[in-house]
Design a protein around this motif. Structure first.
Motif, short mmCIF file in Angstrom:
data_model
loop_
_atom_site.label_atom_id
_atom_site.label_comp_id
_atom_site.label_asym_id
_atom_site.label_seq_id
_atom_site.Cartn_x
_atom_site.Cartn_y
_atom_site.Cartn_z
N SER A 1 0.00 8.35 12.12
CA SER A 1 0.61 9.73 12.85
C SER A 1 2.05 9.65 12.59
O SER A 1 2.72 10.52 12.32
N GLN A 2 2.74 8.52 12.48
CA GLN A 2 4.13 8.31 12.28
C GLN A 2 4.54 8.73 10.87
O GLN A 2 5.20 9.76 10.40
N LEU A 3 3.43 8.25 10.06
CA LEU A 3 3.67 8.72 8.43
C LEU A 3 3.55 10.14 8.42
O LEU A 3 4.39 10.75 7.45
N LYS A 4 2.59 10.79 8.90
CA LYS A 4 2.38 12.23 8.99
C LYS A 4 3.70 13.13 9.14
O LYS A 4 3.98 14.00 8.68
N LYS A 5 4.34 12.45 10.21
CA LYS A 5 5.89 12.96 10.63
C LYS A 5 6.82 12.67 9.51
O LYS A 5 7.80 13.16 9.95
N GLY A 6 6.60 12.00 8.54
CA GLY A 6 7.68 11.55 7.69
C GLY A 6 8.29 10.25 8.29
O GLY A 6 9.52 9.82 7.45
N ILE A 7 7.64 9.47 9.10
CA ILE A 7 8.53 8.48 9.54
C ILE A 7 8.01 7.14 8.83
O ILE A 7 6.79 6.68 8.94
N GLY B 1 0.89 -1.10 -0.08
CA GLY B 1 -0.02 0.02 -0.03
C GLY B 1 0.85 1.28 0.24
O GLY B 1 0.50 2.21 -0.70
N LEU B 2 2.00 1.15 0.96
CA LEU B 2 2.56 2.38 0.80
C LEU B 2 3.58 2.74 -0.43
O LEU B 2 3.54 3.87 -0.77
N VAL B 3 3.98 1.50 -0.73
CA VAL B 3 4.84 1.93 -1.95
C VAL B 3 3.91 2.24 -3.05
O VAL B 3 4.20 3.24 -3.66
N SER B 4 2.71 1.84 -3.34
CA SER B 4 1.77 1.91 -4.41
C SER B 4 1.46 3.34 -4.38
O SER B 4 1.27 4.20 -5.22
N GLY B 5 0.89 3.63 -3.01
CA GLY B 5 0.20 5.10 -2.84
C GLY B 5 1.24 6.00 -3.31
O GLY B 5 0.99 7.14 -3.97
N ALA B 6 2.58 6.06 -2.58
CA ALA B 6 3.45 7.00 -2.98
C ALA B 6 4.05 7.07 -4.57
O ALA B 6 4.08 8.26 -5.09
N CYS B 7 4.18 5.99 -5.04
CA CYS B 7 4.47 6.01 -6.48
C CYS B 7 3.38 6.54 -7.40
O CYS B 7 3.53 7.12 -8.38
N LEU B 8 2.01 5.97 -7.10
CA LEU B 8 0.98 6.65 -7.85
C LEU B 8 0.83 7.90 -7.60
O LEU B 8 0.43 8.85 -8.62
N ALA B 9 1.22 8.71 -6.69
CA ALA B 9 1.23 10.04 -6.62
C ALA B 9 2.37 10.66 -7.36
O ALA B 9 2.16 11.94 -7.89
N ASP B 10 3.35 9.82 -7.45
CA ASP B 10 4.56 10.52 -7.95
C ASP B 10 4.25 10.34 -9.54
O ASP B 10 4.55 11.32 -10.38
N PHE B 11 3.16 9.54 -10.07
CA PHE B 11 2.79 9.70 -11.48
C PHE B 11 1.92 10.83 -11.69
O PHE B 11 1.31 11.12 -12.75
N GLY B 12 1.49 11.78 -10.63
CA GLY B 12 0.82 12.75 -10.77
C GLY B 12 -0.66 12.60 -10.28
O GLY B 12 -1.51 13.73 -10.34
N ASN B 13 -1.05 11.48 -9.70
CA ASN B 13 -2.34 11.50 -9.13
C ASN B 13 -2.39 12.29 -7.87
O ASN B 13 -1.58 12.29 -6.92
N GLU C 1 11.53 6.88 1.17
CA GLU C 1 11.39 8.03 1.96
C GLU C 1 11.27 9.45 1.10
O GLU C 1 10.60 10.31 1.19
N ASP C 2 12.39 9.19 0.15
CA ASP C 2 12.39 10.40 -0.69
C ASP C 2 10.93 10.59 -1.60
O ASP C 2 10.52 11.73 -1.59
N VAL C 3 10.37 9.48 -2.09
CA VAL C 3 9.29 9.63 -2.88
C VAL C 3 8.03 9.97 -1.75
O VAL C 3 7.09 10.91 -2.60
N VAL C 4 7.95 9.60 -0.83
CA VAL C 4 7.06 9.83 0.09
C VAL C 4 7.00 11.54 0.32
O VAL C 4 6.29 12.26 0.30
N SER C 5 8.25 11.87 0.78
CA SER C 5 8.42 13.45 1.17
C SER C 5 8.28 14.26 0.11
O SER C 5 7.45 15.28 0.18
N ASN C 6 8.68 13.87 -1.06
CA ASN C 6 8.46 14.83 -2.13
C ASN C 6 7.06 15.06 -2.56
O ASN C 6 6.63 16.09 -2.83
N ASN C 7 6.44 13.94 -2.60
CA ASN C 7 4.91 13.89 -2.86
C ASN C 7 4.00 14.52 -1.85
O ASN C 7 2.99 15.10 -2.19
N VAL C 8 4.79 14.40 -0.55
CA VAL C 8 3.71 15.16 0.53
C VAL C 8 4.07 16.64 0.45
O VAL C 8 3.03 17.40 0.27
N LYS C 9 5.18 16.89 0.02
CA LYS C 9 5.57 18.35 -0.27
C LYS C 9 4.76 18.79 -1.36
O LYS C 9 4.08 20.06 -1.35
#
Ligand code: UGA
Length: 444
Positions: A38-44, A13-25, A53-61
């Motif tokens: 709550s950990q994920l919201k803090k970037g953990i 879920g986490l990998v798919s979610g982060a990468c699907l966001a990276d595809f522009g969704n 970690e990079d894909v998550v933080s880039n797409n959160v930003k």
């Protein structure tokens, strides 16, 4: 841009979610585990996965990716809902679907308009259809049977340790669907890849589900085949490395998954082979090769123990021998210890009375829990050389890069006896023996 909810923030879920966001969704990753969210919201990031970690933080930003424990809101505001929850194995090998059912019913309880509901976790053939009936039951119970939705099976083929890369560069995308509307929406979800001409295979629901099991079982079979050839090579004086090298050159066989070792492990191949074998038995069409693969893979771990025991016979066996074991995860670049051959081998050595000095670059502390009962015979080392110090033998169980170029002279000096078991064939016999060590590989 498609609005997506991914339910389940485990590995897939986490990998798919982060990468699907990276595809522009626009992606909402949801989980009922509020602490995890709550950990994920803090970037953990709760798992070790290179690049994640990079894909998550880039797409959160970029505000394309958010996390929530409010499943209802996540589902409500999305057009596509991916189900990426766990499907753990039951004792008979079949997959436990209660989490998938819970999510499907939850979707049925909250939707007000059309959704595409996608199964992403590896699920038994027939599950997408079950998702449809669970969801329909809830709509009927609410008195809103006319709210329309489609189910889609979209299996993932990513490998732990290179999951982000695999998601971004897949060999193919498989979409099992029943309507053109759903197929078009899924094409939009994967637009970034569709434009780069990634093969896009559209099938029915059951076929998509079967593709995943057939592919994983075939790969498991391929590994097991080369393991058995390796075992035979040892008996007849052949070298499996050269056998595999020549086999790889045959385009019909292909270059990958021909590395012999202690057998496959992890959260996928052991589970999926057993689930497929179970399904085949239920369907009255047994898969004899898959059954044999499962048995041979379990035997391979025993054979590794026997190899070490036999190798040390001259020293009087394993009891009270100190052994350095390098690598505990089921493969490198992951913190995953699930069904790891290395752990089984470590347990087997302890059962035979050995004392272990363990080292793993990532999972040492997590592994500690597996050794509770025998804790006084288990030492967790600071690094490779600390593990080797004073040991009778060195055993490489997982091929982390940092174990590929060890200082052999230093090792010879640190070991109490000169035994070098390379269960991943990452050293040349000659280079090791030149240093006065006794080399034991797999199939050579
Ligand atoms: C596997 C598949 O490779 C992915 O395509 C699939 O998506 C995933 O399962 C899944 O179903 O989720 P993974 O379990 O992460 O991925 O790891 P692999 O790299 O496939 O390795 C599995 C095991 O086979 C490891 O224990 C590895 O050491 C072993 N292996 C692999 C060998 O012993 N020899 C080989 O030549 C290759």
């Amino acid at each position: 841009m498609v609005k997506i909810a991914v339910i389940g923030t485990g590995y897939v879920g986490l990998v798919s979610g982060a990468c699907l966001a990276d595809f522009g969704n626009r992606v909402v990753c949801a989980d009922i585990d509020a602490k995890k969210i709550s950990q994920l919201k803090k970037g953990i990031i709760p798992i070790y996965e290179p690049g994640l970690e990079d894909v998550v933080s880039n797409n959160v930003k970029a505000e394309r990716l958010i996390f929530t424990d409010d499943l209802r809101a996540a589902i409500g505001e999305s057009e596509v809902v991916f189900i990426a929850v766990g499907t753990p194995p039951r004792p008979d090998g079949s997959a436990e679907l209660s989490q998938v059912e819970a999510v499907a019913r939850q979707i049925g309880r909250v939707i007000a308009d059309y959704k595409v509901v996608v199964t992403k976790s590896t699920v038994p053939v027939g599950t997408a259809r079950k998702v449809r009936s669970w969801l329909t039951e809830e709509l009927v119970a609410r008195g809103v049977p006319d709210i329309s939705f489609d189910v889609v099976s979209n299996p993932e083929f990513l490998r732990e340790g290179s999951a982000v890369f695999d998601f971004m560069h897949p060999d193919r995308i498989v979409i099992g669907a029943e309507t053109q509307r759903a197929r078009d929406i899924m094409k939009a979800v994967y637009r970034a890849l569709y434009l780069t001409e990634t093969p896009y295979i559209e099938t029915g629901l059951e076929t998509a589900e079967m593709i995943k099991y057939a592919a994983n079982s075939f790969l498991a079979l391929k590994i097991t085949f080369i393991n058995e050839i390796a075992n035979l090579c040892e008996r007849v004086g052949a070298d499996v490395q050269d056998v595999a090298k020549a086999m790889r050159r045959d385009k019909r066989i292909g270059p990958k998954f021909l590395h012999p070792g202690p057998g496959y492990g992890g959260s996928c191949f052991p589970k999926d082979t057993k689930a497929l074998a179970w399904l085949a038995r239920q369907a009255g069409s047994p898969l004899t090769l898959v059954e044999a693969t499962i048995a041979a893979n379990e035997r391979q771990r025993e054979l590794m123990l026997a190899k070490i025991e036999k190798g040390l016979a001259g020293e009087g066996g394993l009891a009270q021998k100190t052994l350095a074991l390098l690598g505990l995860t089921f493969k490198p670049n992951t913190d995953d210890l699930r069904d790891s051959p290395a752990l089984d081998i470590a347990q087997g050595l302890l059962a035979r009375g050995a004392i272990l000095r363990l080292y793993d670059p990532i999972a040492l502390q997590t592994a500690k829990a597996s050794f509770n009962a025998t804790a006084e015979r288990v030492y967790l080392a600071r690094d490779e050389y600390d593990a080797i110090t004073g040991a009778h033998a060195l055993i490489i169980a997982t091929e982390w890069n940092q174990f590929r170029n060890l200082d052999l002279t230093r090792i010879k000096g640190l070991l109490r006896a000169p035994y070098f078991f390379d269960l991943r064939n990452i050293y040349q016999r000659q280079a090791v023996e030149e240093k006065g060590l006794r080399y034991f590989g797999v199939g050579k």
